[in-house]
Design a protein around this motif. Structure first.
Motif, PDB file in Angstrom:
ATOM      1  N   GLN A 176      -7.421  -3.175   4.404  1.00  0.00           N
ATOM      2  CA  GLN A 176      -6.943  -1.800   4.392  1.00  0.00           C
ATOM      3  C   GLN A 176      -7.949  -0.835   3.760  1.00  0.00           C
ATOM      4  N   SER A 220       1.354  -6.565   5.572  1.00  0.00           N
ATOM      5  CA  SER A 220       0.139  -7.063   4.919  1.00  0.00           C
ATOM      6  C   SER A 220       0.314  -8.517   4.508  1.00  0.00           C
ATOM      7  N   GLY A 257       0.816  -1.216   0.000  1.00  0.00           N
ATOM      8  CA  GLY A 257       0.000   0.000   0.000  1.00  0.00           C
ATOM      9  C   GLY A 257       0.843   1.258   0.000  1.00  0.00           C
ATOM     10  N   ASP A 315      -5.806  -4.734   9.049  1.00  0.00           N
ATOM     11  CA  ASP A 315      -4.682  -4.176   8.297  1.00  0.00           C
ATOM     12  C   ASP A 315      -4.873  -2.675   8.117  1.00  0.00           C
ATOM     13  N   GLU A 316      -4.117  -1.906   8.835  1.00  0.00           N
ATOM     14  CA  GLU A 316      -4.196  -0.448   8.793  1.00  0.00           C
ATOM     15  C   GLU A 316      -5.646   0.027   8.738  1.00  0.00           C
TER      16      GLU A 316
HETATM   17 MG   LIG Z   1       0.212  -3.131   3.712  1.00  0.00          MG
END
Ligand SMILES: [Mg+2]
Ligand SMILES: Nc1ncnc2c1ncn2[C@@H]1O[C@H](COP(=O)(O)OP(=O)(O)OP(=O)(O)O)[C@@H](O)[C@H]1O
Ligand SMILES: Nc1ncnc2c1ncn2[C@@H]1O[C@H](COP(=O)(O)OP(=O)(O)OP(=O)(O)O)[C@@H](O)[C@H]1O
Ligand SMILES: [Mg+2]
Lengths: 245, 294, 338, 520, 272
Positions: C92, C43, A144, C164-165
């Motif tokens: 996420q 992740s 990300g 995740d985040e």
């Molecule tokens: Mg990640």
């Protein structure tokens, strides 16, 4: 002034024709960004920050009010603005073409301008902390944060006069975040672009912005110099925001 | 329509017709007038519910179309059902089984095979095999649905099967493409992460999201099937709209051809409206985003 | 028996080694914050817990045990059962992880099964607006969508929630709210949490334990207070020192020098060595093994010998981070006027 | 000549008598329903009016309900039907003795008035058949049950022309009082009455209970299905849903070889294919008779018959081979010449690299014939480009314009029952339809007329041979090969009667005799 | 770069073989496709390796010629269809708006014409032959492809990477070609191979009606059409061209699928 929004209102219509709901995403917004200045835009989720940026980028025509970029209204043909603005859009998931390699994506603004790519791509990738080898990857092969950095690299590669950062550093760890923020500051002092820096991370905003505007429910509730804002916020909502920091 | 080459007069009066005969005939059907005037008259009549009279049989075209429509409709409905019931699962299967190294080969081969066998070949083969060897299903003796539904179905199954092979394959391949597009979406991963079974995920998440192109295809295929019905009705000698139009085209029976085309266009437009409605229901995003770009 | 146990997990993507022998354990009911630099493999580890990696990923070595079950060895049916009974995931990008064609209520109902009370579960995440269950995901704001995703993950009261985040894209108020929801629900249900984040202070504030990832390995893990308070690993120290929130206006922060590693095979030595101010010769080509330093497990050859300390007073792991940062002992942070 | 009442009965075996492909087994009980399939429906804008019908498929269907004064026998002899017999007091006078007790299917008895009225109606009409009837001066009732027709000059094919459906006896009383419109209603004296017709789908006929010939028709009802696709008809035969079907493909017998109980019969016909060369197209090399002759020479009719028609057709001159008195195609001038002669002729005409387009319709076997022609002409250095279209487009192109703008086209004529009848089409002034591409040849026209007057016998044969030779030299319409008709029937369902050769393309001519073995 | 899978490579090889096969025909390998060389309807034997047809022509050179004709005709048709559909679909999908809706509806109404009527109209304008066949195939296949491409393009147009390109000042053509097109290419590949199959079928039907390839030129459609009639009496007539046709379409479809998968760089997911 590179960007001036004067009394801009944007109304969205949603829902089926017979039950249309109208929603003001921006209400009488007036703000400006001076040459070489970074304006931080903060505010709660859904307050209209992204919409403001879309108006600033000429992607969204205001329902009312005027927008001037570089002292003139947006030209009919977008191409005339080629190379003068860039943006890092909010959703890292969708901001990169899944069928283009990272290198191609980053090089695109250059080739739009017909400029030679040279090693500009590798250079800017290194600047955002990515090895040159990343140029050969597809977006889905990135984490990300890496993806977000590619978007940033793409926005910076042409050294445009005006950049919008919409939640550009939110998915980055602190160390990389600092690296990016430093990069923005360095480039700005080097060639002086203007920026609209949207973030909910007040720390990051404080770090880069010269002035700060606070949005709430489509309205700008306060605009202030960064130092003033953090030491003496005037609006009630600004105070709330700072408390939560 | 009247721009078609070859005169109605030559066709209908035969080679021996004299010039006066042709002129008289043309006058009778208004063929001597300018094309757009003819068309105007015709449209006016259609608006009043009158599709005109066949120039050959002199029977009202509307009534004849109505009498034949059920055959074609039944054929098409059966074929569409088959393409959805067989094509969609096949497409889902080949997509879900797809591996980087190229999985689902059998399914891919099968769906490839389906598009590669022309209808008339398959039709002729089926007609031959089923007529020479008693295999339970009879070809060549059509029975109206209203008369004996079971016997009717028995005569319709083979033509419908022949008609649908192609669209099954096409549906399968389009479904595969659509499903592959959906499989990479995060919400599929999310569903897998919740421990849902593949079947459950397919049913609740994949089908709906892959539906837009498939629905578009199936809807549009109906028009194709109507065209294919032409051939299949011909091969199996079913008294449907398709064979009616084919024969009318062959004889330049303009009244029939025009009405047939109007019918097809009507069906098509209705289908498209239905597709759009259905797609709007299936994918709420399209409803919101439609016309976003100015 | 620990709820989650990751042992020497090695995951390879076609051109990248994402995990290079990660070790992690999590006890039932415990919350573990997994922090690390972008690209460090958070992740990947999170997905590996549910065996949700993309098809191109290969598990080269190691194993993952959830409730004692080897995730990578399970047949499909058992794996599904495990995911359903023991695991919950919050991804996420919340909007992307909701089915765009289905109303929120319907999606929740699918998870709950017949007779589930959608209203109750939404209310638990403070979404009591009756419009929400009838809305499609794209009609929700980011924060609302995030909460829906959490509601779905928590609906089955999993033993382990992998998030995740989950708050990266939220403004500070909503972030607080969402975090509160997750942790209080977890506490109620006795759910263990694996919280992936890059926000070290925030994690340290909420989680029982913190694990720090670097270069595909967990380089340090231990009680949150200890990890941030008693710095044991040079990377943790570097990470803690570079929060922009900590900087005053006009102060230039210095990031950890160098670039995060991208591995394509096992790293020869300590992955952090090239950027480490304390690196010795052996760090370059000898892979460190976990060392127990105080209450932390640290992956550093010089663990224990180093005296790492926060400059400008002690870091305050609890609550907001004060002015200043956490810096290595040699005071590598320089203050520059912008 | 006079005739007596005979009907093709006798012979109870399947092995047919001379002139027959099959003979119905009269020992079988009558009754039952007969299911037939044919490939095309009658489809003229003129409706069911038999006088205006000009194609064989229509004749075939109308012949089930309408009858003529005389009919054609298996050997093309003219035989009595509604006329019990006739006298020819002079070569220009015919007196028909009408059969007693003949009724229209509405129950009314046929009168001399119907016969005379029908003839007059035909003569006054624009029917093609009017021309075939010859120089009829008058028709009148001649006492009780007799009708006298007077010709203005002798005309040998007269009786043969009377034997075809357009000359059928119509219910003139009803037509005159407008209670019946023959274009929409079938009302004749024939063995069957129409019960239902759906255009291009089916016909159903039931027996005419007032039919004069007791014991006929054998089958109570006829179901005729229109099945344009050959495969569908073959299938219907195989699975028994049709007892008899017409087939188009020359190889049908091979294709049905393995099917039990199905017999395929190839009926010879007098119909023949011919090649039209447009001599009226401005600037066309085909205007030169030498070029046309060269083409006629280069054509190998035997190969066309063998290859394109699978050996089922025969080369023919313009008098259809198979008819008594027809000329021998081998004796034509062009038959004696070689390809080199053709090349020489072309060279003479300055048409060395001749190339033209042959316009054909796509119905088999026309494309096959065209491709053999193409191969033939290639031997003489002529390049033929084939242009294929559907029948409607084809007829539009060939007959739609005068002068026509095609180079060459392929078609076929029905050959009728007298060798002189079809020769009339070689006079474009009489024929009309070919005036757009054919120059009248005075000499040929005279020969044709002369042959028409000549009474049957060696002198007529000679006259016809002269016509053939002249037409061969003219070569604007070059006859090629006869066109076979194929019928197949199920031996377990049907015992039919079939002629070996047909003049009017009517496969169903003897359907009233057919015995149904079992009803499906 | 993802490699084509084995099945697709097999398809590619098959196509290559067919192309080589087709190229042999104009070079005279296999003999004159139009010459009558032997008795009618002979089973395969020396002199006519695939048998003879109803005119006594050797089938082998005819199949070779037919492969060439068909592959050329239908691939040109598909290329035209793909080009037109991609253009219409992408522009309409990206631009939206009433005018585009109108154009789409018109295209669709065109589609509702039965193929033969369309073919006859086209043949009227162009005269029967390959051009008419080509135009008919294109007209028949365009609407579906356009519709599906448009649907895909609508979705792609909403993506932020398109917006980013627009912000960069990229020309419309660039946005469409670099961003929208590659992301709808899978659809085009799948629909293209579908159109190819339809094209071959339509070509056969048109030739049967007399509007397609003119005799004596062979095309697979014509050969199979003829073979179909002789299916029982002379099965080799359909077997030869049939096998070749099936192989060709199968190969094309398999390659199309492979291509589609290759055009998708994202990895697929299994549901377990
Ligand atoms: Mg990640
Ligand atoms: N295309 C659209 N149609 C209808 N409503 C919209 C559209 N885009 C935005 N909105 C609405 O306008 C409001 C402002 O949205 P905007 O995206 O500008 O918020 P934001 O401040 O960027 O929020 P966040 O921090 O969550 O990104 C929201 O209520 C949103 O739902
Ligand atoms: N599908 C993939 N194919 C190839 N490489 C991948 C893939 N996914 C991730 N990677 C690589 O694996 C490494 C670990 O990625 P991961 O997503 O686990 O990082 P992360 O810790 O979550 O980072 P972030 O904080 O930026 O999200 C990265 O270098 C990334 O580039
Ligand atoms: Mg926003």
């Amino acid at each position: 002034m590179i960007l001036e929004l004067d009394d801009v209102t944007v109304t969205f219509a949603a829902g089926p024709p017979f039950r249309r709901i109208h929603l003001d995403a921006m209400r009488h917004v007036t703000l400006s960004v001076a040459e070489g200045e970074t304006l931080g835009l903060v505010g709660e989720s859904g307050s209209g920050k992204t919409t403001t940026s879309r108006v600033a980028l000429g992607l969204q025509r205001p329902t009312a009010g005027t927008v001037k970029f570089g002292g003139r209204p947006f030209p009919r043909r977008r191409r005339e603005l080629a190379g003068r603005m860039q943006a890092v859009l909010q959703h890292p998931h969708w901001s990169l073409n899944p069928r283009m390699r990272v290198g191609q994506s980053v090089a695109e603004p250059l080739s739009v301008l017909g400029r030679p790519t040279g090693n500009a791509v590798t250079e800017v990738l290194e600047q955002v902390g990515l090895e040159a080898a990343f140029a050969g990857r597809y977006p889905h092969e990135l984490s990300g944060g890496q993806r977000q950095r590619v978007s940033i690299a793409r926005a910076l590669v042409t050294r445009p006069g005006f950049i919008v950062f919409d939640e550009a550093v939110s998915a980055l760890d602190v160390s990389v975040q600092v690296q990016i923020l430093n990069l923005i500051k360095d480039l700005q002092s080097e060639y002086g672009f203007s920026a609209l820096f949207i973030s909910h991370d007040l720390g990051a905003v404080r770090y880069v912005a010269d002035r700060i505007a606070v949005m709430r429910a489509g309205e700008i509730v306060e605009t202030a110099e960064t130092a003033t804002f953090y030491s003496a916020p005037s609006h009630e909502y600004s105070k709330q925001l700072l408390e939560a920091l | 329509m009247r721009l078609m080459p070859g005169g109605f007069a030559e066709t209908v009066l035969g080679p021996f017709a004299t010039a006066e005969q042709k002129a008289a005939l043309a006058a009778r059907y208004g063929l001597d007038q300018a094309v757009f005037i003819q068309y105007g008259h015709w449209l006016a009549a259609v608006a009043g519910g009158d599709f005109g009279v066949s120039m050959i049989s002199r029977q009202p075209v509307g009534a004849e179309l109505l009498a034949r429509l059920p055959v074609t409709a039944e054929l098409t409905v059966l074929a569409v059902l088959a393409s959805v019931l067989a094509g969609v699962p096949l497409g889902v299967l080949t997509a879900v089984r797809a591996r980087p190294e190229g999985g689902g080969a059998a399914g891919r081969l099968f769906s490839g095979l389906g598009v590669s066998v022309p209808e008339f070949v398959l039709g002729s083969l089926v007609v031959f095999v089923f007529s020479r060897y008693a295999l339970g299903l009879k070809v060549g003796s059509w029975v109206p649905l209203t008369q004996d539904p079971a016997a009717n179905l028995a005569t319709m199954i083979l033509p419908a099967a022949v008609l649908s092979i192609f669209s099954i394959s096409v549906t399968a391949r389009t479904t595969r493409d659509a499903v592959m597009g959906v499989l990479v979406e995060p919400y599929v991963t999310a569903a897998v992460g919740r421990g849902e079974s593949p079947w459950f995920i397919v049913r609740h998440h994949i089908l709906r999201n892959a539906a837009t192109p498939v629905v578009t295809l199936v809807g549009t295929t109906i028009a194709y099937l109507l065209g294919g019905a032409l051939i299949v009705e011909h091969v199996f000698n079913l008294p449907g709209v398709g064979s009616y139009i084919v024969q009318a085209v062959g004889r330049r029976d303009y009244a029939v051809v025009q009405a047939g085309v109007l019918l097809a266009a009507g069906v098509f437009i209705v289908m498209n409206v239905l597709i759009d409605l259905l797609v709007g229901v299936l994918d709420p995003r399209l409803g919101v985003m439609a016309g976003r770009r100015s | 028996m620990s709820l989650l146990s990751v042992r020497n997990l090695v995951i390879d993507y076609p051109r990248t080694r994402a995990l290079d022998g990660a070790d992690l354990t999590l006890q039932p009911g415990e919350s573990l914050g997994l922090v690390g630099e972008s690209g460090s493999g958070k992740s990947t580890l999170g997905s590996a817990v549910g065996r949700l990696l993309p098809t191109t990923a290969r598990r080269t070595d190691g194993e993952v045990l959830v409730a004692g079950e080897p995730v990578f060895e399970l047949p499909a049916a058992r794996l599904r059962h495990l995911r359903r009974k023991h695991l919950g995931f919050v991804f996420q990008d919340p909007i992307a992880s909701l089915d765009p064609t289905m109303r929120v209520g319907a999606q929740l109902r699918l998870v709950l099964g017949r007779g589930g009370d959608v209203g109750f579960h939404l209310a638990r995440v403070r979404l009591d607006d009756p419009r929400v269950p009838r809305a499609y995901p794209h009609q929700l704001s980011g924060g609302m969508a995030q909460r829906v995703a959490i509601a779905m993950a928590m609906a089955t009261s999993p033993e382990l929630l992998v998030a995740d985040e989950p708050t990266a894209a939220l403004d500070s108020q909503v972030r607080e709210e969402v975090s509160n929801v997750v942790f209080s629900l977890a506490a109620e249900a006795g759910t263990g949490i694996l919280w992936l984040s890059h926000d070290l202070p925030a994690v340290a504030r909420r989680c029982d334990r913190v694990a720090v990832m670097y270069g595909g390995r967990v380089v340090e893990s231990g009680p949150a207070r200890e990890v941030l308070g008693d710095l044991a690993h040079p990377y943790t120290a570097a990470l803690a020192g570079s929060a922009p929130a900590a900087a005053a206006h006009g102060v230039r922060l210095r990031p950890v020098p160098g670039r995060p590693p991208v591995l394509d095979g096992p790293s020869a030595g300590c992955a952090f060595a090239p950027r480490c101010p304390f690196a010795e010769e052996r760090c370059e080509h000898e892979r460190p093994v976990p060392v127990r330093v105080r209450e932390q497990d640290v992956l550093c050859h010089r663990a224990g010998e180093l005296e790492l300390r926060v400059s400008q007073g002690d870091a305050v792991p609890e609550g907001a981070v004060s002015e200043g940062g956490v810096v290595p002992q040699d005071g590598a942070v320089s203050e520059v006027k912008a | 000549a006079t005739g007596t009442t005979t009907s093709p009965t006798a012979a109870a075996q399947e092995s047919a008598a001379p002139g027959y492909l099959a003979l119905a087994d009269q020992s079988l009980p009558s009754g039952g329903t007969l299911n037939l399939q044919v490939h095309i429906d009658s489809g003229a804008a003129t409706g069911y009016d038999p006088q205006l019908a000009d194609v064989a498929t229509t004749w075939q269907l109308l012949s089930l309900s309408y009858e003529t004064l005389v009919t054609v026998g298996p050997d093309f002899s003219v035989q009595p039907l509604l006329a019990e017999k006739w006298d020819t007091p002079s070569p220009t006078e015919y007196v028909f003795h009408l059969r007693k007790g003949v009724r229209f299917s509405n129950g009314r008895e046929m009168t001399a008035g119907d016969v005379v009225g029908s003839l007059k109606r035909l003569l006054a009409s624009k029917s093609v058949w009017r021309g075939q009837l010859g120089p009829v001066k008058s028709a009148a009732a001649d006492g009780d049950g007799r009708v006298k027709v007077t010709l203005s000059e002798p005309y040998t094919p007269f009786l043969a022309a009377l034997a075809n459906v357009p000359a059928a006896v119509l219910p003139m009383k009803e037509i005159d009082d407008k209670s019946v419109d023959p274009a929409t209603t079938l009302l004749g004296t024939g063995p069957y009455v129409v019960e239902n017709h759906r255009q291009d789908v089916s016909w159903t006929f039931k027996r005419n209970d007032t039919y004069w010939n007791k014991g006929k028709p054998a089958a109570d009802a006829l179901n005729i299905t229109i099945a344009p696709e050959e495969a569908a008809r073959i299938a219907a035969l195989q699975n028994g849903s049709a007892a008899l079907a017409t087939l188009g493909n020359v190889d049908s017998s091979t294709m049905l070889a393995g099917a039990g109980n199905v017999q395929v019969k190839t009926q010879a016909t007098t119909d023949f294919y011919y090649l039209m060369l447009n001599s009226l197209k401005p600037g066309s090399k085909l205007a030169d008779p030498k070029v046309r002759q060269a083409i006629a020479i280069a054509l190998d009719n035997q190969q066309i018959a063998d290859v394109a028609l699978g050996g089922q057709g025969k080369p023919t001159a313009i008098t259809p081979v198979g008819l008594p008195g027809a000329c021998d195609p081998a004796a034509l001038p062009s038959a004696a010449k070689s390809v080199d002669d053709a090349k020489a002729l072309l060279a003479e005409a300055g048409a060395r690299n001749l190339s033209f387009t042959l316009t054909i319709f796509s119905t088999e076997p026309a494309p096959a014939v065209a491709q053999v022609i193409q191969q033939n002409l290639q031997q003489a250095g002529i390049t033929v480009k084939i242009e294929q279209m559907d029948e409607a487009s084809w007829s539009g192109k060939v007959y739609g314009k005068a002068p026509a703008d095609f180079d060459a086209a392929l078609s076929w004529f029905a050959g009728y029952a007298d060798p002189g009848m079809v020769t009339k089409w070689w006079n474009p002034e009489t024929a009309g339809f070919n005036a757009g591409f054919m120059k009248p040849d005075k000499e040929l026209n005279t020969l044709i007329d002369a042959a028409g007057k000549e009474p049957a016998g060696p002198s007529r044969d000679k006259a016809l041979a002269a016509v053939c030779a002249k037409a061969d030299a003219d070569a604007q319409m070059i006859p090629l090969v006869t066109r076979p008709a194929t019928v197949a029937f199920r031996t377990d369902a049907l015992s039919p009667s079939l002629y070996a050769t047909e003049g009017y393309g009517n496969v169903l001519r003897l359907v009233a005799d057919a015995r149904v073995k079992k009803t499906q | 770069m993802r490699r084509l899978d084995r099945l697709s490579i097999g398809g590619l090889v098959t196509l290559l073989v067919l192309v080589v096969f087709a190229l042999g025909s104009p070079m005279g390998i296999g003999g004159d496709p139009d010459a009558i060389v032997g008795p009618r309807l002979q089973p395969p034997g020396p002199g006519w390796w695939l048998g003879t047809d109803n005119l006594g022509r050797s089938l082998l050179p005819r199949v070779m010629e037919g492969v060439g004709t068909t592959l050329l005709l239908s691939s040109v048709a598909v290329l035209v269809t793909a080009a037109l559909s991609a253009t219409f679909g992408i522009v309409a999908g990206y631009r939206g708006g009433y005018l585009n809706e109108l154009v789409m509806r018109l295209v669709e109404v065109l589609y509702s014409f039965p193929a033969i009527v369309l073919a006859i109209l086209v043949a009227a304008v162009l005269g029967p032959g390959q051009t008419a066949a080509l135009a008919s195939i294109v007209l028949v296949t365009i609407p579906l492809m356009t519709r599906l491409v448009r649907a895909a393009a609508v979705a792609v147009s909403q993506r932020d990477y398109v917006t980013s390109a627009v912000i960069s000042g990229a020309r419309l053509s660039r946005v469409l070609v670099r961003h929208v097109l590659p992301n709808v290419a899978g659809t085009i590949a799948v629909q293209g191979t579908y159109a190819l199959s339809v094209g071959i079928a339509v070509e056969g039907g048109l030739s049967f009606l007399g509007f397609g390839v003119q005799p004596p030129q062979a095309s697979l459609g014509v050969l199979i059409q003829q073979g179909g009639t002789y299916m029982i009496a002379a099965p080799w007539l359909i077997l030869g061209p049939g096998v070749v046709l099936v192989a060709a379409i199968l190969a094309i479809n398999v390659v199309g699928d492979g291509l589609r998968d290759r055009l998708e760089p994202r990895e697929t997911r299994t549901l377990t």
